[in-house]
Design an enzyme around this catalytic site. Structure first.
Site, PDB file in Angstrom:
ATOM      1  N   THR A 117       1.739  -4.128   4.525  1.00  0.00           N
ATOM      2  CA  THR A 117       1.410  -4.496   5.783  1.00  0.00           C
ATOM      3  C   THR A 117       0.954  -5.540   6.378  1.00  0.00           C
ATOM      4  O   THR A 117       1.351  -6.184   7.546  1.00  0.00           O
ATOM      5  CB  THR A 117       0.546  -3.345   6.613  1.00  0.00           C
ATOM      6  OG1 THR A 117      -0.445  -3.373   5.877  1.00  0.00           O
ATOM      7  CG2 THR A 117       1.110  -1.916   6.254  1.00  0.00           C
ATOM      8  N   ASP A 118       0.353  -6.245   5.391  1.00  0.00           N
ATOM      9  CA  ASP A 118      -0.234  -7.517   5.962  1.00  0.00           C
ATOM     10  C   ASP A 118       0.581  -8.646   6.322  1.00  0.00           C
ATOM     11  O   ASP A 118       0.314  -9.414   7.461  1.00  0.00           O
ATOM     12  CB  ASP A 118      -1.074  -8.365   4.821  1.00  0.00           C
ATOM     13  CG  ASP A 118      -2.277  -7.617   4.508  1.00  0.00           C
ATOM     14  OD1 ASP A 118      -2.609  -6.653   5.043  1.00  0.00           O
ATOM     15  OD2 ASP A 118      -3.212  -8.111   3.580  1.00  0.00           O
ATOM     16  N   LYS A 147       0.353  -7.296  13.345  1.00  0.00           N
ATOM     17  CA  LYS A 147      -0.713  -6.406  12.724  1.00  0.00           C
ATOM     18  C   LYS A 147      -2.251  -6.568  13.452  1.00  0.00           C
ATOM     19  O   LYS A 147      -2.492  -7.923  13.301  1.00  0.00           O
ATOM     20  CB  LYS A 147      -0.783  -6.478  11.299  1.00  0.00           C
ATOM     21  CG  LYS A 147      -2.028  -5.683  10.538  1.00  0.00           C
ATOM     22  CD  LYS A 147      -1.960  -5.892   9.173  1.00  0.00           C
ATOM     23  CE  LYS A 147      -2.771  -4.714   8.467  1.00  0.00           C
ATOM     24  NZ  LYS A 147      -2.971  -4.742   7.010  1.00  0.00           N
ATOM     25  N   THR A 193       0.827  -1.132  -0.067  1.00  0.00           N
ATOM     26  CA  THR A 193       0.144   0.006  -0.083  1.00  0.00           C
ATOM     27  C   THR A 193       0.885   1.189  -0.014  1.00  0.00           C
ATOM     28  O   THR A 193       0.323   2.301  -0.571  1.00  0.00           O
ATOM     29  CB  THR A 193      -0.851   0.110   1.355  1.00  0.00           C
ATOM     30  OG1 THR A 193      -1.792  -1.334   1.332  1.00  0.00           O
ATOM     31  CG2 THR A 193      -1.562   1.246   1.259  1.00  0.00           C
TER      32      THR A 193
END
Lengths: 641, 432
Positions: B167-168, B246, B91
Site C-alpha cells: 500500500t505504501d 494513502k 502486506t
C-alpha cells in the site's frame, strides 16, 4: 457404572478426577497493555463491524477452535468510546511498546510464586476468532515457568505465569451479529496456571486452592479488585478423558459445583465410549451422511418443524452408528449427549437438534422414523441426528456434530466449555491447541535484564499475615474482619470509602463483608448492590442522615428490589432521620407519659425510657445520641422534682 | 553446545539450565536482528521464550524435526479465467519472516485465492506472481513491467486485471498505470491490505472481494484502487487511480480520493457496485488500446518548507533532472530565496510545475505577488493534480519524449482524469 455411588454421587478418587486452575486477574497498573487508553467502563457511542477468518499458525496448521468459530459465520459489531479505546483496540494501529509497569508487576508476581522468569519475553498471538479480540488473536507472553503455592498442607505446583491482554466485553448478539464493547480489550491480565490437583474427597479442595491463589495475588496490591476483574479457567479431566477447559468462572463457590458436574459428565462420556467400543464402533465408522430428509419431515402437519420447513429451510440427517439409546440417556441431571448436540446447533444460530432417542415426537411419527432409518441404513443399535435450517448452515452444523460423535468413540474428547450460572457447563468450541500460537510480529522480543528483575523484586509485598496485622492495627479491626476485607473484591472500595467519609472503618468493613454475605444467604440478589449504592450509603451515614443501625435494612431493600437508590430505600423504610429538635420533643413526650415511672425509679428509669424512645427512632438517629440527650433530659426532670 | 548435539531448527530439545530447571520445546529460528546470546524455544503450550545461552548446561535432542515456515507453491495458476490476479508483494501477501521477525511478502496470488474461496464464485480466476517486493522498493522500471504484463492480459481477453500491491506506494503505481495504459478497455484494479493476511482480522480478503468484483463485473474501464471505505468490513471504496492517496499510516481506510469522490463503491453484502462518477465505459474491442510504459526517472518532487534554500534546485539541475514538481504552500507558493534558482532552472529548459502541500484544493498563483512572480518566471500551475501524480506524470511524459514545450502544454492538461475542471463543494477534506 462401578464408580457411581448411590443417588448421583461419584467417587472422585477412583475416577482420577484432576483439576488444573488458571487464574486470570486484571493488573491495576494504570493504562492498558499495548496503548495508553484508560481501563474505564464505557459503552459506545460509536461502532464498526468486522468479519474474522482463521489464518494458519507459523507451523502451517489451522487451529481447530479457530476453524470452528470461522464456519459459524458471524458478523461482529464493536462499540467504542474515546476514553477507553484508540486505533490500537480497533486493530487500526500497531500495538505500542508493552506497558512497563505491567511487565514489572508480572515479573514480581512470578517471583513471589517462586517461578523462573524467562530470559527473553516473546509476545505471542493466541488465535481467538469468536470476535472477542478485534485482531482475531489475544496477545500474550510467557513470563515465568514453574514455582509453587502452599495451600494448607498441600503444595500445588505452578506451571506458568503469563501476561496477556484482556478481551473485549460481550454485550450479546442480534441474529447473526455478535456485539462486543472495546472498553475491556487490552487491559493487562496476569494468568497463573497451576498443576492439576487430584480431587480426593470433595471439589471443595479445588475451591481452597483457587482461594489461596487469589489471596496471594491480592496480597501484591498489583491486581485490580471488583466484579469482572477475576476469572478462573478450570482444566478438568478423568482417567481416559481429554482435557475439558471451562472458561471464565467468576465466583469461587461455583467452582465446586462445576467440578462435580464435569466429573459426572466425563464419567458418563467414558461409559458411552466403552459402550460404543463394545458395539464394535470405530471413530471412522461412527457417522454417515448427511442426507436430505426434508421430504419426509414435510409430511408433518403441524408444530415448529412444519413452520420452519414451510420457509426455504431444509432438514438434514446423519447416521450416528451405535448411538441408539445413548443420545437421550441422562444418568445424572443435565448430563446427556443430546444436550451438547443441541448446544452446538445453537452456536451455529439454529434452534437445536432432533435425535432418534426422542422420537417419535415433535410431530414425527413412527412411520417417518422408520423411513429415515431405512434411508440412513440404520440398524437397531444406531441412532441419528436431524437439524433443520438454512442448507449451508445446517450442513456446517452437522459437520461439527459429526466430528463430536466421532471423537466420543475414543473417550471423552477435549473441549472448551462455558460455565452456567447454576454450576453446570455447556459446550463452547473444540479445545485449541499449540497451533493457535503465532509470534506477534509487531513487537520485538524483550530481554529481561538484571535491572528489571531487581526493580520487580523490590515491589514484592509483605506476606499475607503481615498485611492482615497491619490492616487490623491501622483501622482498629479484628483480625478476622481485617482478613475478610483484605481478601474481598471490595477491598479497593473499602479504602476508597474510608478515605472519603468519616465513618468507622470497622463498620465499613463489616458492611462490605459480613452484611453483604448475610443478605446473600437470605437469597437476595446482592449483585443489585453497586459501588454507587455503597458510597451513597456511607456518605449519608457520615452526614448523619442515616444511622448505622439501618445499614442492613437499606441494603436488603436494594437487593430485594424494593428500592433502586439509597434515597428510595430511605423513603420505603421510613428512615428519614429525626433532627435533634424533633428528638428532644420525642424524648419530652416519652418523659411526660412516664412521670410515674420516673418518680418511682429515679435514674433507674433510664433503661426502660431508652427502650421506648429507641422504638420510635430506631435507624433514624444514632443510639449514642439518643442516650446522651435522654440522660440530660432525665437529669433535668429529676432535678426539678 | 547446540552444535555439539547437532541441534537444528525444528528439533525437540530437552534443555538443562543452571539451577536445575529443565525445559522441553522446539528450537525455533532467531530473527535476523535478534541478539545471539539467546535461543528461541517453542514450548508445548505454544509459547515462544528466549533462553540465555550461558544458562544452558546440557542439551539433548529428543526428536529430530523439520521446520518449514512457509510452503512453496506454484508461481501461477491457469484455468482460462476471466480475471487475472497479478501478485507484486506487499502486506496483502505477507506473513512472518524469521530473518527479521517482521512480516514479509510470501503468499502467492493462488494462495490468496485458496484462502478466499468466495473469489471463485465471482469469476474464473488466473493468478500469477509478477514479482514479490514491498512497495517502498517499487521503481519506474517495475511500473513498465506491470504495464506491459497488463497490456498482454488485455489482449488475451481478460475481463479485468487485479494487481495485489503493497500500500505504501500503491497510489504512485496506480497513477503510472493510468498514464501508461492508453484507451484501456477494461478495469485494472490495484488492491492492498493494511493488516497482513496472516491475521484473522486482515482486510486482504474483503479488499480482494471488492477488487475482483469490479474487475469481473463493473461496466466501466480504467485504473483504480480498491480498499476499505471505513473501519467496517462492509463497503470497499473504488478510487480513481489518479485521484487517490494513502492518507493514514495504519487505518484500513487509509486510501482516500482527494479532490474527487470515490469513483464507485462495492457493497460486500450482495457484491453491489454503485458508481459515484461518470466513468469511461468498458469496451469490447481493444484496437485503440496501447501500452506506453516508458518512464524517464529524471523528474523530482520537492516539498517546500520555511528556510529552504535554492541550492537543492541548482543541484537537481546540475545532475541532469529535467522536471521539478514543487509541492508549495497554500495556493502555490515558495519563498523568495528559491526564486532565483527556479528562474535559472527554467532558463536551462527544466520544467517546473507547482502543486500544493495542502493536497485538497487547486493551486491559483494569481492571487498573491509571490505566485505572480513565479508565474512570470515560467512556473506552471498544475491545477488540482496531487503532487505524487504530477511527478509520475512528468516521468511518463519525459519517457514519451516530451520536449520542454510539450511539458508546459501537457502537464496542466487533463489526460487521464488527473485534473478536475470543477472543485465540487461536497468534496471532503480530511476527517474530523
Amino acid at each position: 457404572m462401578s464408580t457411581a455411588g448411590h443417588e448421583g454421587r461419584i467417587d472422585y478418587r477412583s475416577l482420577k478426577l484432576r483439576v488444573g486452575i488458571e487464574l486470570h486477574r486484571q493488573l491495576n497498573v494504570g493504562g492498558k497493555l499495548f496503548c495508553s487508553c484508560m481501563p474505564v467502563r464505557e459503552e459506545g457511542p460509536s461502532h464498526f463491524t468486522r468479519l474474522l477468518r482463521p489464518s494458519e499458525s507459523e507451523l502451517g496448521e489451522m487451529d481447530p477452535a479457530a476453524r470452528f468459530e470461522a464456519v459459524k459465520g458471524f458478523e461482529i459489531k464493536y462499540l467504542y468510546g474515546e476514553s477507553s479505546s484508540c486505533l490500537v483496540e480497533a486493530d487500526e494501529e500497531p500495538p505500542h511498546d508493552v506497558n512497563e509497569d505491567a511487565l514489572k508487576a508480572a515479573i514480581s508476581i512470578a517471583r513471589m510464586l517462586g517461578s523462573n522468569v524467562v530470559d527473553e519475553v516473546h509476545v505471542m498471538r493466541k488465535m481467538v476468532i469468536d470476535g472477542s479480540n478485534t485482531t482475531g488473536f489475544q496477545r500474550t507472553m510467557l513470563i515465568g515457568i514453574g514455582g509453587q503455592l502452599k495451600v494448607g498442607d498441600r503444595t500445588v505446583g505452578v506451571q506458568t505465569v503469563t501476561l496477556e491482554e484482556d478481551a473485549a466485553r460481550i454485550m450479546g448478539s442480534e441474529g447473526r451479529v455478535k456485539k462486543y464493547c472495546l472498553d475491556r480489550l487490552g487491559i493487562p491480565l496476569i494468568e497463573v496456571s497451576l498443576e492439576p490437583v487430584e480431587v480426593h474427597r470433595s471439589p471443595q479442595e479445588v475451591v481452597e486452592v483457587a482461594a489461596s491463589l487469589g489471596r496471594s495475588l491480592k496480597s501484591t496490591g498489583l491486581v485490580a479488585r471488583g466484579i469482572g476483574t477475576v476469572r478462573q479457567d478450570l482444566n478438568i479431566s478423568i482417567e481416559g478423558s481429554g482435557i475439558i477447559e471451562v472458561k471464565g468462572v467468576q465466583e469461587l463457590p461455583l467452582i465446586a459445583k462445576i467440578v462435580d458436574y464435569e466429573g459426572k459428565r466425563l464419567h458418563w462420556m467414558r461409559t458411552v465410549s466403552e459402550e460404543l467400543k463394545g458395539r464394535g464402533i470405530s471413530r471412522e465408522r461412527a457417522v454417515e451422511g448427511p442426507i436430505d430428509v426434508t421430504d419426509v419431515l414435510s409430511k408433518i402437519s403441524k408444530g415448529f418443524i412444519r413452520r420452519v420447513l414451510s420457509s426455504s429451510d431444509v432438514a438434514l440427517a446423519i447416521l450416528a452408528r451405535g448411538y441408539d439409546g445413548l443420545l437421550g440417556d441422562e444418568p445424572y441431571p443435565d448430563v446427556r449427549i443430546g444436550r451438547d448436540l443441541a448446544t452446538i446447533a445453537k452456536l451455529f444460530g439454529l434452534g437445536g437438534v432432533i435425535h432418534s432417542d426422542e422420537l417419535p415426537g415433535y410431530g414425527i411419527e413412527e412411520s417417518m422414523v422408520g423411513e429415515i432409518r431405512a434411508r440412513l441404513g440404520a440398524s437397531d443399535l444406531d441412532g441419528f441426528v436431524i437439524v433443520v435450517g438454512n442448507e449451508a448452515i445446517a450442513s456446517r452444523t452437522l459437520e461439527a456434530i459429526a466430528s463430536k460423535l466421532r471423537e466420543i468413540v475414543d473417550g471423552p474428547p477435549s473441549e472448551t466449555r462455558a460455565p452456567t450460572s447454576d454450576g453446570k457447563t455447556r459446550y463452547l468450541r473444540p479445545r485449541p491447541g499449540a497451533a493457535r500460537m503465532y509470534p506477534e510480529t509487531d513487537i520485538p522480543s524483550m530481554e529481561i535484564t538484571e535491572e528489571m528483575m531487581r526493580r520487580a523484586e523490590a515491589i514484592i509485598p509483605p506476606t499475607w499475615d503481615e498485611q492482615v496485622k497491619g490492616l487490623a492495627g491501622r483501622y482498629g479491626l479484628s483480625r478476622k474482619l481485617a482478613e475478610e476485607i483484605l481478601d474481598s473484591e471490595m477491598y479497593t472500595l473499602f479504602e476508597d470509602i474510608i478515605s472519603r467519609y468519616s465513618v468507622k472503618p470497622s463498620v465499613v468493613a463489616a458492611t462490605l463483608t459480613e452484611a453483604i454475605t448475610s443478605i446473600r444467604r437470605e437469597g437476595l440478589d446482592v449483585g443489585k448492590i453497586t459501588e454507587i449504592h455503597l458510597k451513597s450509603l456511607f456518605e449519608k451515614i457520615s452526614s448523619d442522615e442515616i444511622a448505622k443501625e439501618a445499614i442492613s435494612d437499606v441494603l436488603e431493600a436494594i437487593a430485594g428490589d424494593r428500592a433502586k437508590t439509597v434515597d428510595e430505600a430511605m423513603d420505603v423504610l421510613g428512615l428519614r432521620t429525626v433532627s435533634d429538635d424533633m428528638l428532644v420533643d420525642i424524648i419530652g413526650e416519652v418523659l411526660d407519659a412516664n412521670s410515674t415511672l420516673i418518680r418511682e425509679r429515679g435514674e433507674k428509669a433510664f433503661g426502660p425510657l431508652m427502650g421506648e424512645v429507641m422504638s420510635k427512632v430506631r435507624g433514624k438517629v444514632d443510639g449514642g445520641k439518643v442516650s446522651e440527650l435522654l440522660r440530660e433530659a432525665l437529669e433535668r426532670r429529676l432535678a426539678k422534682t | 553446545m547446540l552444535e555439539s548435539v547437532k541441534a537444528s531448527i525444528g528439533d525437540h530439545l530437552l534443555l538443562k539450565l543452571k539451577g536445575g530447571l529443565e525445559i522441553r520445546g522446539t528450537l525455533m529460528p532467531r530473527y535476523g536482528y535478534a541478539d545471539d546470546r539467546h535461543i528461541t524455544i517453542k514450548l508445548g503450550n505454544g509459547y515462544n521464550i528466549g533462553i540465555l545461552v550461558s544458562r544452558i548446561e546440557g542439551v539433548t535432542v529428543e526428536k529430530r524435526g523439520t521446520f518449514e515456515p512457509s510452503k512453496p507453491s506454484e508461481a501461477s495458476f491457469k484455468s482460462g479465467g476471466e480475471v487475472l490476479i497479478l501478485g507484486t508483494g506487499g502486506t496483502i501477501a505477507s506473513r512472518i519472516d524469521y530473518r527479521t521477525g517482521a512480516v514479509t511478502s510470501v503468499l502467492t496470488p493462488s494462495e490468496l485465492y485458496s484462502s478466499v474461496p468466495e473469489l471463485g464464485d465471482i469469476a474464473k480466476l488466473d493468478t500469477e506472481v509478477l514479482f514479490n517486493i514491498l512497495s517502498e522498493n517499487m521503481t519506474p522500471s517495475r511500473w513498465d513491467e506491470m504495464a506491459k504484463r497488463v497490456g498482454r492480459a488485455v489482449k488475451d481477453g481478460y475481463r479485468g486485471i487485479v494487481i495485489a500491491h503493497g500500500t505504501d506506494t500503491m497510489h504512485y503505481t496506480s497513477a503510472a498505470l493510468s498514464f501508461a495504459l492508453e484507451n484501456l478497455p477494461v478495469p485494472v484494479v490495484l488492491v492492498g491490505a493494511q493488516r497482513s493476511s496472516d491475521r484473522p482480522s486482515s482486510d486482504a480478503a474483503t479488499n480482494l472481494l471488492g477488487a475482483v468484483t469490479v474487475a469481473a463485473m463493473a461496466d466501466f474501464s480504467g485504473v483504480y484502487i480498491a480498499m476499505h471505505k471505513g473501519l467496517s468490513d462492509d463497503v470497499i471504496a473504488v478510487h480513481s487511480g489518479v485521484k487517490v492517496r494513502k492518507n493514514h499510516t495504519s487505518r484500513r481506510d487509509a486510501f482516500q480520493s482527494v479532490n474527487s469522490r470515490p469513483a464507485a463503491l462495492v457493497h460486500l453484502k450482495g457484491l453491489r457496485i454503485i458508481k459515484n462518477l461518470e466513468l469511461p465505459p468498458r469496451r469490447d474491442g481493444h484496437q485503440d488500446f496501447s501500452v506506453k510504459s516508458n518512464f524517464d526517472e529524471r523528474a523530482f518532487l520537492v516539498k517546500y518548507f520555511p528556510g529552504m534554500s535554492g541550492e537543492i534546485i541548482d543541484h537537481l539541475v546540475e545532475i541532469g533532472y529535467r522536471a521539478i514538481i514543487l509541492e508549495g504552500t497554500g495556493l502555490g507558493h515558495v519563498g523568495k530565496p528559491l526564486h532565483e534558482s527556479i528562474g535559472s532552472a527554467i532558463d536551462k529548459g527544466v520544467f517546473i510545475g507547482m502543486t500544493s502541500q495542502c493536497l485538497w484544493g487547486r493551486v491559483r498563483m494569481t492571487v498573491y505577488d509571490t505566485g505572480r512572480d513565479l508565474l512570470r518566471m515560467g512556473v506552471i500551475p498544475l491545477e488540482d493534480i496531487l503532487p505524487e501524480v504530477a511527478v509520475v506524470k512528468a516521468m511518463w511524459l519525459l519517457g514519451q519524449g516530451a520536449t520542454f514545450e510539450d511539458m508546459v502544454k501537457l502537464m496542466p492538461m487533463n489526460m487521464r482524469g488527473e485534473v478536475s475542471g470543477r472543485s465540487l463543494i461536497s468534496y471532503e477534506h480530511g476527517r474530523t
